[in-house]
Design a protein around this motif. Structure first.
Motif: not given
Ligand SMILES: NC(=O)c1ccc[n+]([C@@H]2O[C@H](COP(=O)([O-])OP(=O)(O)OC[C@H]3O[C@@H](n4cnc5c(N)ncnc54)[C@H](O)[C@@H]3O)[C@@H](O)[C@H]2O)c1
Length: 260
Positions: A93, A140-141, A65, A193, A14, A90, A12, A113, A185, A190-191
């Motif tokens: 990576i 969050i799948a 991890t 993609i 970002s 949530n 959480s 993760i 989603p 976000t970062e």
């Molecule tokens: N952005 C999209 O289009 C999209 C679509 C579908 C699903 N999701 C899912 O949404 C979730 C959030 O992704 P996002 O898009 O906000 O990306 P993001 O990169 O902004 O957020 C990912 C978060 O996970 C944390 N993280 C990564 N590795 C970690 C670790 N080893 N230990 C603890 N925290 C860790 C990061 O610090 C960050 O806070 C993910 O599970 C992603 O698969 C994203």
């Protein structure tokens, strides 16, 4: 609506996780933040949650991890707030490559993760949710938990697995006051993609915005990104009394991606 409740939201610092934290905090929920990033920025974000919403926000830097660190994350949250009422799994990576070139260390990291960490958080949280007779587990799948795309072997496997875990936990907790659901989603800016948008733009020889539009055109019929605020609102609905009988589901929020 959530005054006096607490939420542990992995990843959480970002993106989507931070957006969900802000939406739940806006309803009076105390927040345990988690994730990677610059310590000063994380601390500023934590303080901003407290001052903007008048809640208590804490941060725990557990690496998703590491099962031992995840156990400490849940323990610390329960100690800080009394219970973990809402668990949002949530952290995630991505890595893209054809299966025959997929680096084994990226496979292991994504499974750890994006999938195994949710087993550990749930494993440690469910006993105290059962004791309090209420709980919300929100995983969050992704659309990639429902359908596949090329070059995403680990991500698609992990997200399909996460939906399976969501369903098992729903069956085991049914009728206890705990619900277990997955949010799926589509493209959300976000970062996570950004590297894919950059790669698309480079492949087409266009700017970043046009790269994003090309990705939407390929997969997301609405041609619009899902917003972080919309994902927060869906998570909030799953925490409301109206969602008491919604459990074991995988809810797409994808501009029509999985309707095709
Ligand atoms: N952005 C999209 O289009 C999209 C679509 C579908 C699903 N999701 C899912 O949404 C979730 C959030 O992704 P996002 O898009 O906000 O990306 P993001 O990169 O902004 O957020 C990912 C978060 O996970 C944390 N993280 C990564 N590795 C970690 C670790 N080893 N230990 C603890 N925290 C860790 C990061 O610090 C960050 O806070 C993910 O599970 C992603 O698969 C994203």
């Amino acid at each position: 609506m959530l005054k006096g409740k607490s939420a542990l939201i992995t990843g959480s610092t970002s993106g989507i996780g931070l957006g969900i934290a802000r939406t739940l905090a806006g309803q009076g929920c105390n927040i345990m933040m988690n994730g990677l990033g610059d310590p000063e920025k994380i601390e500023a974000t934590r303080v901003a949650l407290e001052t903007e919403f008048g809640i208590t926000a804490r941060f725990h830097g557990a690496d998703m991890t590491r099962p031992d660190e995840i156990s400490s994350l849940v323990e610390t949250t329960a100690a800080a707030f009394g219970t973990v009422d809402i668990l949002v799994n949530n952290a995630g990576i991505q890595h893209t490559a054809p299966v025959e070139e997929f680096p084994p260390d990226r496979w292991a990291a994504i499974i750890a993760i994006n999938l195994s960490s949710s087993f550990y958080t749930i494993h440690h949280t469910v006993p105290q949710m059962r004791r309090s007779g209420w709980g919300r587990i929100i995983n969050i799948a992704s659309v990639h938990g429902l359908v596949a795309s090329a070059n995403k072997a680990a991500y698609v496997a992990a997200k399909h697995g996460l939906i399976g875990l969501t369903k098992v936990v729903a069956l085991e907790t049914a009728g206890s006051g705990i619900t277990s659901n997955a949010i799926c989603p589509g493209w959300t800016r976000t970062e996570l993609i950004e590297p894919q948008i950059v790669a698309r733009a480079e492949a087409l020889g266009v700017d970043i915005e046009a790269g994003g539009r090309s990705m939407l055109a390929e997969k997301q019929p609405s041609q619009q990104f899902v917003s972080i605020g919309q994902l927060g609102q869906l998570a909030l609905f799953l925490c409301s009394p109206g969602a008491d009988q919604i459990t074991g589901t995988a809810i797409p929020i994808d501009g029509g991606w999985t309707a095709q």
